[in-house]
Enzyme design. Structure first.
Site, short mmCIF file in Angstrom:
data_model
loop_
_atom_site.label_atom_id
_atom_site.label_comp_id
_atom_site.label_asym_id
_atom_site.label_seq_id
_atom_site.Cartn_x
_atom_site.Cartn_y
_atom_site.Cartn_z
N GLY A 45 19.42 58.04 52.03
CA GLY A 45 19.12 57.75 53.43
C GLY A 45 19.74 56.45 53.89
CE1 TYR A 200 6.07 58.41 56.23
CE2 TYR A 200 4.11 57.05 56.52
CZ TYR A 200 5.46 57.16 56.26
OH TYR A 200 6.21 56.03 56.02
#
Length: 334
Positions: A45, A200
């Site tokens: 990422g 999450y």
């Protein structure tokens, strides 16, 4: 004249307190000046945000840096930016889609074939509070990308990391892990109503549990693994929360965001610190809040939960069935 002294004093105190709070939240720069010439680094990422800044910091220190990203167009631009800023030509982009087990395996095979060593693996990529999406393989997106994808990637690269020892694995978690719970009856959110915040938090708790369990399995190997909360940063990670898309929130909460949110550059300092600091060479299985070691949540310390999660994760990603893979089975029996 004296009637102005109190207001001026109050304003001065408020401004001074605000600056001190801002400095405390920011956390400061990586205290280590260590360089890493000749070492190969993978940052997932890394096309934007904390990942890009981490890659930049490690390229500045002389590393051979691989930016592993899904969007190759953005990744190539990021790699070019980093090469230009650091004058380090050993920075390149490679495709890695953590929402695809096939892509993860292809990336790992390429790294194992082409790289002589892997010294530092920074599992940085994440999605946050997205809609109820699923990965290519049917996993809930946040659990799949934030945790399962990195679980598989790390296991596939373990032999290379061990051969390059001393080497390091850095897993980006979040303070949100303290609100997480591992629901083994419904890890994939198929039976209960989807809650994007809870999903999450579960994914980030899983990252800390993975770190703890992996550190036990890596004892004596020369490979360390630690998890960290980088702080709350102004990055694309929060794009699904709606906070950045609302004119009202931007106007009303702008000062609050400025005060409590780090820049990506400052949020990358903890990852950099864990990757290079000489004093952390033998530190493993720990959780860091910024630059400081801190105790994680009680559930994150539960060894039985960590072992059970490992076993279930290996089953979900097919590690036991990956015949011929360098990371097949449980990688390192415990």
């Amino acid at each position: 004249m004296s009637r102005f002294l109190l207001p001026v004093s109050v304003v001065g105190t408020v401004i001074g307190g605000t600056v001190l709070l801002k400095d405390y939240v920011a956390g400061g720069a990586c205290p280590s000046k260590a360089t890493i010439p000749g070492k190969t680094v993978i940052v997932t990422g890394a096309n934007t945000g904390i990942g890009k800044q981490t890659a930049l910091e490690l390229a500045k220190r002389g590393g051979n840096v691989i930016l592993a990203c899904r969007d190759m167009e953005k990744c190539e631009v990021a790699a070019k930016d980093i090469r230009g800023e650091t004058l380090n030509p050993r920075v390149r982009a490679e495709r890695l889609d953590l929402a695809s087990l096939k892509s993860i395996r292809e990336f790992a095979r390429k790294v194992i074939k082409e790289e002589e060593r892997v010294d530092i693996l920074v599992n940085n990529a994440a999605v946050m509070r997205c809609p109820h999406w699923t990965t290519e393989d049917g996993f809930e997106m946040q659990f799949g990308v934030n945790y399962l994808g990195h679980f598989l990637l790390t296991n596939l690269l373990l032999d290379k990391l061990k051969a390059s020892a001393p080497s390091r694995i850095i897993n980006l978690s979040s303070l949100a892990h303290v609100a997480g719970h591992i629901d083994f009856e419904d890890l994939n959110w198929q039976m209960k109503k989807y809650d994007t915040k809870a999903a999450y938090c579960q994914s980030k708790l899983a990252v800390v549990l993975f770190t703890k369990e992996l550190s036990h399995r890596l004892q004596g190997s020369g490979v360390t693994v630690n998890a960290l909360h980088p702080g709350v940063a102004r990055t694309e990670l929060g794009r699904h929360t709606g906070m950045h898309n609302s004119a009202f929130s931007g106007f009303m909460l702008g000062p609050f965001f400025w005060l409590l949110f780090k820049s990506p550059q400052l949020a990358a300092q903890p990852s950099t610190y864990l990757a290079v600091a000489e004093e952390l060479e033998n530190v493993s299985g720990k959780y860091f809040d910024g630059l400081r070691e801190k105790a994680p949540s009680p559930e994150a310390e539960d060894e039985e939960v960590a072992r059970r999660l490992w076993t279930e994760s290996a089953r979900l990603v097919g590690l036991a069935m990956a015949h011929g893979s360098p990371g097949r089975g449980h990688a390192i029996p415990r």
